[in-house]
Design an enzyme around this catalytic site. Sequence first.
Site, PDB file in Angstrom:
ATOM      1  N   LEU A 195     -65.863 -18.543  23.559  1.00 49.93           N
ATOM      2  CA  LEU A 195     -66.867 -19.582  23.829  1.00 49.93           C
ATOM      3  C   LEU A 195     -67.481 -19.464  25.219  1.00 49.93           C
ATOM      4  CD1 LEU A 195     -65.006 -22.712  22.385  1.00 49.93           C
ATOM      5  CD2 LEU A 195     -66.735 -21.312  21.259  1.00 49.93           C
ATOM      6  N   GLY A 196     -66.763 -18.871  26.155  1.00 48.20           N
ATOM      7  CA  GLY A 196     -67.271 -18.810  27.521  1.00 48.20           C
ATOM      8  C   GLY A 196     -66.211 -18.317  28.479  1.00 48.20           C
ATOM      9  N   TYR A 202     -38.451 -15.369  19.951  1.00 41.67           N
ATOM     10  CA  TYR A 202     -39.012 -14.048  20.237  1.00 41.67           C
ATOM     11  C   TYR A 202     -38.263 -13.009  19.426  1.00 41.67           C
ATOM     12  CZ  TYR A 202     -42.198 -13.440  24.180  1.00 41.67           C
ATOM     13  OH  TYR A 202     -43.291 -13.345  24.973  1.00 41.67           O
ATOM     14  N   ARG A 226     -53.643 -20.705  25.538  1.00 45.24           N
ATOM     15  CA  ARG A 226     -52.619 -21.759  25.431  1.00 45.24           C
ATOM     16  C   ARG A 226     -51.243 -21.216  25.802  1.00 45.24           C
ATOM     17  NH1 ARG A 226     -53.963 -26.408  22.807  1.00 45.24           N
ATOM     18  NH2 ARG A 226     -51.797 -26.790  22.293  1.00 45.24           N
ATOM     19  N   SER A 242     -52.886  -9.176  27.462  1.00 47.76           N
ATOM     20  CA  SER A 242     -52.949  -9.647  26.077  1.00 47.76           C
ATOM     21  C   SER A 242     -52.119  -8.768  25.141  1.00 47.76           C
ATOM     22  CB  SER A 242     -54.409  -9.644  25.614  1.00 47.76           C
ATOM     23  OG  SER A 242     -54.495  -9.295  24.260  1.00 47.76           O
ATOM     24  N   GLU A 264     -46.584 -11.994  36.748  1.00 45.94           N
ATOM     25  CA  GLU A 264     -46.939 -11.040  37.810  1.00 45.94           C
ATOM     26  C   GLU A 264     -48.388 -10.584  37.663  1.00 45.94           C
ATOM     27  OE1 GLU A 264     -43.611  -7.930  38.608  1.00 45.94           O
ATOM     28  OE2 GLU A 264     -43.596  -8.435  36.477  1.00 45.94           O
TER      29      GLU A 264
END
Lengths: 579, 680
Positions: free
Chosen positions: A292-293, A499, A238, A161, A227
């Site tokens: 949410l889960g 980007y 998403r 992330s 990777e």
Amino acid sequence: TFKSNPKKQEIMKWNGWGYSDSKFLYNKKGQAEFTGKRYRLSGMIIPGLREWMESTFSANLQHKTPAAPILNSSAVQPPTLNEAFLKELKSTGIPFSHDAEDRVFRSHGHCLHEIFALREGKIGRVPDLVVWPNCHNDVVKIVELACKHNVCLIPYGGGTSVSSALECPPEETRSIVSLDTSQMNRILWIDEKNLTAHVEAGIVGQDLERLLNESGYCTGHEPDSMEFSSLGGWVATRASGMKKNIYGNIEDLVVHIKMVTPRGVIEKSCQGPRMSTGPDVHHFIMGSEGTLGVVTEVTMKIRPMPEYQKYGSVVFPNFEMGVACLREVARQRCAPASIRLMDNEQFKFGHALKPQVSSIFTSFLDGLKKFYITKFKGFDPNRLCVATLLFEGDREKVLQHEKQVYDIAAKFGGLAAGEDNGQRGYMLTFVIAYLRDLGMDYYVIGESFETSMPWDRVLDICRNVKARIVRECKDKGVQFPPLSTCRVTQTYDAGACVYFYFAFNYRGLSDPVHVYEQVEHAAREEILANGGSLSHHHGVGKLRKEWMRESISSVGMGMLKSVKDYVDPNNIFGNRNLL
Amino acid sequence: MASKAVYSHRDPMLKKRDDFEDMLEERRNSSDLRYALKCYTPVLYKGLTPCKVSELKQMVLQSDQLGYVITQVSKEKGVTSDEVTGEAAAILEEMAQRLQLSTVRFFAFTLSKVFKTLFRSICINEEGLQRLQQAIHNHPVVLLPSHRSYMDFLLMSYILYTYDLALPVIAAGMDFMGMKVVGEMLRMSGAFFIRRSFGGDKLYWAVFSEYVKIMLKNGYAPVEFFLEGTRSRTAKSLTPKLGLLNIVMDPFLKGEVFDISLVPVSISYERTLEEALYARELLGVPKPKESTSGLFKARKILSEDYGSIHVYFGQPVSVRSLAESRVNRSQFNLIPRHIPTRPSEEILSFVNDSAYRLVRAQEENMVLKPWVLLAFVLLQKQAAEEKQGTALDELTEQAVWLRDLSRQYGAFLHWPDHIPPSEVVSSSLSLHRGLVRISEGRVQLALEQVGGQQVPGETRGAITPEEELLNKAVVILSCASYRNQALNVFIRPALLASAIHTAASNRKQEIYNSFSFLRNMFSNEFILCPGATVQDFEEACYLLVKTGTLQINQQEVLITERGHRTLAFLTSVLDPFLQGYQVVCRFLCEQDGLTEKQFIPAVRKFIIKHLLTGRLRYTEVLSSDLQKNALAALIRLGAVQKIKGGEEQGTLKLNKVMLNSLEDTLGGKLPTQKSVVAHL
């Protein structure tokens, strides 16, 4: 404490990107080299990198900022354990750990501030416990127990992330359990009649492709992080893959999702390819960022492996022409599997990353090529830019397709620049993340961020955001001009994804990360003011939360909130992303 | 005071300004021809893609913006889009500049000759030019000179050529086109021509705005225009026009460029070429149509000493910084940017505020000569009917007093401190000898002169009292145009002084109410940013307290012992305007049925009558500028309504109750209404 299956941290860096054995360094001769054996660049000398780094950042090999070599476990806060939860968890037999190293490894993603802190040995709030469910039913049990004992769960997939999504909210007082999905990594079945595969969500991108390839299939979903990133993570953010032009983004690839929530399991009753059954509940799940889960199983479209692949590249006299060409390619809906356009700074950067060539012949050819483009064709080396292409499919169609694209490019002054340049361009996407660690060894910090926008705003956003970065750096006291560069990475009917890469030498700054964050914040403001989106595929996390309301309106926020309130009233999935 | 936190006063005395260099000095010492043929290699915009004049036109005609409007117009009118495109091309042809270096070189040569005969010096702040050069390199630049003379834009290009800076393209009024040869010459020196009014013509608007934007965005050349729209005949800054400013800010607001630099330029003339011309115009002798021969005639008349010119290139203002935390640029995200949309309230008020800020920046850097201060004294003496004039040493004493006061208020005064004040005064008087008469050591305005600057064709021996009055008025208005140059320095303190004068008590709130009323009343007359009443009040209070004129505590405003002189002076600054507006109200009260067209001649007649009978002291009230401003203010306040459309088109509907009460309030006979801003 159970010791789990081979854990990823044994082969991966705890305070940097990727595999422990792969990294850039300056050898004794002061030449840059890339270690390890995993990549095409591995074991090679990169002669141009040093000069590029020195001239771009005014960096100096004498000024080093090495990272803390090993994790100091005593810097990690002792875990806050919920004994009742732990007791019942033990009885399920699901492996878990509260070892400091395990917890720290799952306490972060790869935002600059996260890695910078780790390198300095600074550890903030980390999960108190890590659990490794082995299957969907394990997850159901864990979620039930978490609800029963009011424990906070943070799902963890590949840990790639870049939105602060994995950071533990410092204000969280409950015991935080990191739910690591890495053991749920099997392909459960492949349905060749419908061309779908049912896969556990913890599987990592490269494993999924490898396993499918064994049966002659692929998903074609190749985010730059493939990777390490996981299927569940793709769904939760998403994600978008490099070859989306052929295979689609994650929302196009997913046929069925199973997710465990505090309210129970959510899934559809059939695998119809499209349904008119009210708003698609998959769209509550996709992009929910772990609030949410836990996504446990996904049915995905698969395709037969392509017969033929061909890289390519085109040089344009300037970025404006390049963008115009990409726009035309999108208009004619003939985009290859991937088409990316680098600006001039990035072109130069790519050039600096060329490995040492073995034969005099290749270097002679390179020289000839350069002469042809800059002298014969009159391209200004400080303005030209390059597009990299990847074609896929049956051979004949690929060649036909290639011709069509090169013909369009020629109308915008583009010159074909060979397969090699193209292939190197794509290889770089995998090693570029390693480069940040090298920079951080020498006072250079930086990161990338992305956005999407309508076609008519691409040039304006690129120009304005790059200029804003330069100006903000100056205003914030950065002593050296920053690197501020961009590339167009995806094309759509109605717009593109861009980007930005941004890095600077932070010598002379007392709080470089804060300066970095201020500049990135300003850059995002600039993007939004110019009609770009908050994110194309990285997601919102906690890093971009503040702009959600203006991005989706108050009513939109209310909709999302009410879903959260219904599905998870006690905020068990308490990573506080998104809302 | 709620706003105090956000508004901090800068001491105007501390304002830092650059030094000047005389650019004519070199012209007097070296060859004009060589200068005109010198190597000219200006620094250009870094993002410039060079293009020819013809390519520029093509870009306009092929732009999405214009394409959209062409389609729209062709549908509305039921003609083919080719026809409309042809129309657009014709408009562009009429409008476009054809900047040519050779023409500029020609002007450089001729103007050198002309300037050297007319002016003693042309002084430039060279640091400002360095800043400008930097600005031109970094961003598209808009040059915003003040406009007091025809000379302005030739002078601007002349300076930029001399200092090797990029030559601008200049928005000029169509009236210049009347001068055939000169019009074309101007075109070739960078002027492009805009019709004075094209209200509803959206094709014209589209061509025009696109033309300007394309030149600006591409960095083709700095775009120059006059914020005030036209030459100020009174030397007071005019209420800024927003149309062009709106256009040039648009590319930034819509993200088409990273930033735009707006550069205010203050051009001050020690003696205005058009001095008497303006005065006549204000008195109703119609403005001569700009014709080539007229211009030459003007030159012939004016071939005498016009002192010096000061040109100050101000600090470039970044549109980006102006807009920061003021404008939400994402408002343009949802509509394609080539579709013309009416600017939102937010944008309009932003552009308006920016315009005022820029005009104030121009005002602040206007160089004031000692004569400007003398004009204050002489006009006040004249109004006080001191027939025998003022003794030279008294005049000097008053001028020195005013010099110190204006400096404390931050005026950019060029008073040579190394020369004895009496010499400063006498040399100022001698430069303006056409306006003053000195006899037996006493000075007064040259009101009784016959001949000299007479209205052409007037040869009759016997002069009617009315004619005599008008002749006097020419001198008075000429003189007032110099006094007006410094009005911006005094206007806020003067409004406060008058407010103190008219308010019934010394309660701060009451004085504020009265200040607010006057400020509102005069906001067409002076540059007073809308919505900045509290700031202006505080600025005025700050200045008057700092200079020891007032003491202000929580509740009350007290006049100090030595403050009376200053207050008396300040009150008298505003008095002609107060009286003027009262007369206009009185006049309107006495009318039944009046059209807008009839207003000026009728009110002029009314004022002449009042002046002749001695009921009105200030001859300068004859200025049509004041009369128009007063009417505009009354319309804005709702005391007069202009009927639009129908049979009564242009008729003024008068609210006599309101007019009466405004007249009385202005005269201090009625207390001001409680102000809206009550949180003082």
